[in-house]
Design an enzyme around this catalytic site. Structure first.
Site, PDB file in Angstrom:
ATOM      1  CE  LYS A 157      -4.606   1.143   1.597  1.00 16.99           C
ATOM      2  NZ  LYS A 157      -5.197   1.192   0.249  1.00 16.99           N
TER       3      LYS A 157
HETATM    4  C1  LIG Z   1      -5.177  -1.879  -4.626  1.00 20.70           C
HETATM    5  C2  LIG Z   1      -6.188  -2.189  -3.586  1.00 20.70           C
HETATM    6  N1  LIG Z   1      -6.689  -3.436  -3.520  1.00 20.70           N
HETATM    7  C3  LIG Z   1      -7.608  -3.760  -2.601  1.00 20.70           C
HETATM    8  C4  LIG Z   1      -8.096  -2.837  -1.704  1.00 20.70           C
HETATM    9  C5  LIG Z   1      -9.082  -3.250  -0.650  1.00 20.70           C
HETATM   10  O1  LIG Z   1      -8.386  -3.353   0.569  1.00 20.70           O
HETATM   11  P1  LIG Z   1      -9.096  -3.121   1.961  1.00 20.70           P
HETATM   12  O2  LIG Z   1     -10.230  -4.063   2.023  1.00 20.70           O
HETATM   13  O3  LIG Z   1      -8.036  -3.442   2.967  1.00 20.70           O
HETATM   14  O4  LIG Z   1      -9.541  -1.726   2.000  1.00 20.70           O
HETATM   15  C6  LIG Z   1      -7.635  -1.516  -1.755  1.00 20.70           C
HETATM   16  C7  LIG Z   1      -8.148  -0.486  -0.849  1.00 20.70           C
HETATM   17  O5  LIG Z   1      -7.671  -0.162   0.136  1.00 20.70           O
HETATM   18  C8  LIG Z   1      -6.628  -1.197  -2.702  1.00 20.70           C
HETATM   19  O6  LIG Z   1      -6.123   0.046  -2.763  1.00 20.70           O
END
Ligand SMILES: Cc1ncc(COP(=O)(O)O)c(C=O)c1O
Length: 305
Positions: A157
């Site tokens: 992230k």
């Molecule tokens: C690239 C990506 N994939 C998946 C997600 C979903 O992740 P989460 O459920 O932890 O928000 C996010 C959002 O945060 C994201 O930026």
């Protein structure tokens, strides 16, 4: 997403200030090189309080990802307290979104992660639906490939990695779609620009596994838990592109999009184009959990008093 209210109070490196006064120098490392890691956390208004969803899990992920990228975050406990404080200070009385960021605040020249000081910020803003959870999304497979783990790990992230998401999402929107689906460098289905993906085939939920260059989503983990508790079969495994076209149902999951069903992929209608039965069950179970209607998931919520 809407912009944060200008009058909201935000936290930057030890001080609470109006968001517009939280300023960083133009030569900040994170601005120049994308050297930050962040989280997106939702809070749901119960009618009396904001309940922050899976707060600790988000900050545990942030601390792990910061360490992976040679940054030091505040402790998980301290970040949880700051997040609660952020919602309390801003007296939100609606659904909210929190954006904490660990970032390289040093101003030294050169794209290196060591010997550059780290900073921490957090702000909040009201947020309704990020994608329309009710209408059925039109998706396309992106012409942009997902960043490989050996390049900029999606699981981290990292702020800089979101240029990859921005390219895919922009292409999708410019071509009249709601969202893009990435394939990874092996040509397998990966995830959306900011969402994980689930397919339903023959009554089984299928989502790409943790080695598919996905973000290990917190909503994805929550949905796998809901599926288990509902007695639904679920698999995490490599997913081929054309499985998208023959799936009975598809839905996207994420903090932003929550659970949003998919109407079509690359102009192929999924099922009959309406929300399928398993998508509906998962969406309802998720909504019940986040609004505190299911006692079994009460520990997912942190109440801000
Ligand atoms: C690239 C990506 N994939 C998946 C997600 C979903 O992740 P989460 O459920 O932890 O928000 C996010 C959002 O945060 C994201 O930026």
């Amino acid at each position: 997403m809407t912009s944060p209210v200008n009058t909201s109070l935000a936290y930057l490196d030890g001080a609470w200030k109006p968001l517009t006064e939280c300023l960083i120098p133009i030569n900040t490392h994170a601005l120049q090189y994308g050297t930050g890691v962040f989280e997106g956390i939702r809070g749901y208004w119960s009618g009396n309080h904001v309940n922050l969803l899976l707060l600790r899990q988000h900050f545990e992920r942030l601390a792990r990802n910061a360490a992976m990228l040679l940054m030091k975050s505040p402790s998980v406990d301290d970040m949880c307290h700051l997040a609660i404080d952020c919602v309390a200070r801003n007296q939100h009385r609606q659904n909210v979104y929190l954006r904490p960021v660990v970032y390289k605040k040093g101003t030294s020249l050169g794209p290196v992660l060591v010997n550059v000081p780290d900073g921490f910020m957090c702000y909040s803003q009201p947020l309704g639906d990020y994608l329309d959870t009710g209408k059925g999304l039109k998706l396309c497979v992106s012409s942009w490939r997902r960043l490989p783990d050996n390049c900029i790990p999606t699981r981290s992230k990292a702020t800089g990695g979101y240029l990859n998401s921005a390219l895919a999402k922009s292409e999708a929107v410019m071509n009249g779609y709601d969202e893009a689906i990435f394939l990874n460098d092996r040509g397998q289905v990966c995830e959306g620009s900011a969402e994980n993906i689930f397919l339903v085939r023959g009554g089984t939920l299928i989502t790409p596994d943790n080695t598919a260059d996905i973000l290990e989503g917190i909503t994805r983990a929550a949905v796998l838990r809901l599926a288990k508790d509902l007695g639904l079969a679920a698999e995490t495994r490599p997913v081929a592109r054309t499985e998208l076209y023959i799936a009975d149902e598809i839905f996207l999951v994420g903090t932003g999009c929550q659970v949003s069903y998919v109407r079509s992929v690359d102009q192929r209608t999924i099922g009959d184009g309406n929300r399928g039965p398993l998508s509906a069950r998962i969406q309802q179970a998720y909504e019940d959990a986040v609004y505190g209607r299911t006692p079994a998931y009460a520990d997912w919520l942190t109440t801000v008093v």
